[in-house]
Design a protein around this motif. Structure first.
Motif, short mmCIF file in Angstrom:
data_model
loop_
_atom_site.label_atom_id
_atom_site.label_comp_id
_atom_site.label_asym_id
_atom_site.label_seq_id
_atom_site.Cartn_x
_atom_site.Cartn_y
_atom_site.Cartn_z
N ARG A 13 0.85 -1.36 -0.04
CA ARG A 13 0.07 0.12 0.08
C ARG A 13 0.89 1.14 0.05
O ARG A 13 0.70 2.33 -0.87
CB ARG A 13 -0.96 0.04 1.26
N ASP A 14 1.76 1.49 1.04
CA ASP A 14 2.43 2.68 1.06
C ASP A 14 3.48 2.59 -0.25
O ASP A 14 3.53 4.08 -0.58
CB ASP A 14 3.56 2.54 2.48
N LYS A 15 3.83 1.80 -0.82
CA LYS A 15 4.66 2.00 -1.95
C LYS A 15 3.82 2.41 -3.08
O LYS A 15 4.45 3.27 -3.82
CB LYS A 15 5.35 0.54 -2.40
N VAL A 16 2.85 1.75 -3.19
CA VAL A 16 1.83 2.21 -4.43
C VAL A 16 1.48 3.79 -4.35
O VAL A 16 1.61 4.39 -5.23
CB VAL A 16 0.91 1.18 -4.62
N ASP A 17 1.09 4.18 -2.93
CA ASP A 17 0.68 5.61 -2.77
C ASP A 17 1.74 6.38 -2.99
O ASP A 17 1.70 7.63 -3.43
CB ASP A 17 -0.10 5.62 -1.48
N TYR A 18 3.15 6.00 -2.63
CA TYR A 18 4.14 7.02 -2.79
C TYR A 18 4.37 7.08 -4.09
O TYR A 18 4.66 8.14 -4.70
CB TYR A 18 5.52 6.16 -2.19
N ASP A 19 4.49 5.90 -4.93
CA ASP A 19 4.54 6.28 -6.59
C ASP A 19 3.58 7.17 -7.24
O ASP A 19 3.97 7.82 -8.04
CB ASP A 19 4.84 5.00 -7.06
N ILE A 20 2.32 6.83 -6.88
CA ILE A 20 1.38 7.58 -7.39
C ILE A 20 1.57 9.28 -7.05
O ILE A 20 1.64 9.83 -7.84
CB ILE A 20 -0.07 7.15 -6.86
N SER A 21 1.93 9.51 -5.54
CA SER A 21 1.92 10.88 -5.34
C SER A 21 3.18 11.40 -5.88
O SER A 21 3.39 12.71 -6.07
CB SER A 21 1.81 10.88 -3.74
N ARG A 22 4.28 10.64 -6.03
CA ARG A 22 5.65 11.17 -6.49
C ARG A 22 5.56 11.55 -8.06
O ARG A 22 6.14 12.41 -8.64
CB ARG A 22 6.79 10.19 -6.27
N LEU A 23 4.96 10.50 -8.73
CA LEU A 23 5.12 10.44 -10.40
C LEU A 23 3.75 11.21 -10.77
O LEU A 23 3.75 11.46 -12.14
CB LEU A 23 5.10 9.18 -10.68
N ASN A 24 2.71 11.37 -10.29
CA ASN A 24 1.58 12.07 -10.62
C ASN A 24 0.98 11.64 -12.12
O ASN A 24 0.85 12.31 -12.87
CB ASN A 24 1.77 13.68 -10.61
N PRO A 25 0.72 10.30 -12.15
CA PRO A 25 0.38 9.82 -13.53
C PRO A 25 -1.00 10.23 -14.06
O PRO A 25 -1.78 10.51 -13.15
CB PRO A 25 0.64 8.41 -13.22
N CYS A 26 -1.28 10.20 -15.23
CA CYS A 26 -2.31 10.61 -15.83
C CYS A 26 -3.34 9.23 -15.50
O CYS A 26 -4.56 9.23 -15.52
CB CYS A 26 -2.51 10.66 -17.31
N LYS A 27 -2.80 8.10 -15.69
CA LYS A 27 -3.58 6.91 -15.54
C LYS A 27 -2.62 5.89 -14.68
O LYS A 27 -1.33 5.70 -15.04
CB LYS A 27 -3.87 6.16 -16.99
N VAL A 28 -3.28 4.92 -13.99
CA VAL A 28 -2.52 4.10 -13.41
C VAL A 28 -3.15 2.75 -13.76
O VAL A 28 -4.57 2.60 -13.64
CB VAL A 28 -2.70 4.26 -11.75
N VAL A 29 -2.40 1.69 -13.98
CA VAL A 29 -2.82 0.39 -14.61
C VAL A 29 -2.30 -0.49 -13.66
O VAL A 29 -1.15 -0.65 -13.33
CB VAL A 29 -2.49 0.10 -15.86
#
Length: 111
Positions: A29-45
């Motif tokens: 959970r923390d790793k995925v949330d960190y990557d989402i917040s750090r990279l700010n993608p338009c889409k997550v798959v």
């Protein structure tokens, strides 16, 4: 559980293998949330090709990541879902809010 992630053209892909249960969700959970917040993608798959078991903690994980991604203005997809996981998704109503595909090549949507 191995979680790999790739980013290309603002699309963040997580390949999840093995099981998604309470114990495994705590680990990723923390790793995925960190990557989402750090990279700010338009889409997550999320690629479920290697997932053979998921319990209610997995559903909570998916819904929580959906809320996080939505806050950043992004979209979420789940690909390569097998029949067992497809039934769990359908019973939980996940395909009503998240695009879920069972065939990566044809991207055929379930439900």
């Amino acid at each position: 559980m191995i979680v790999k992630h790739f980013i290309e053209e603002k699309i963040l892909l997580f390949e999840i293998v093995e099981e998604i249960d309470h114990h495994q969700v705590e680990k990723i959970r923390d790793k995925v949330d960190y990557d989402i917040s750090r990279l700010n993608p338009c889409k997550v798959v999320f690629d479920f090709k290697g997932v053979k078991f998921m319990d209610s903690a997995g559903i909570g994980f998916i819904l929580g990541r959906y809320k996080t991604i939505d806050l950043y203005g992004g979209k979420m997809e789940i690909i390569n879902v097998d029949e067992k996981i497809k039934r769990i998704f359908e019973m939980s109503g996940i395909p009503k809010i998240i695009d879920v595909f069972y065939d990566e090549k044809n991207l055929k949507q379930i439900s």
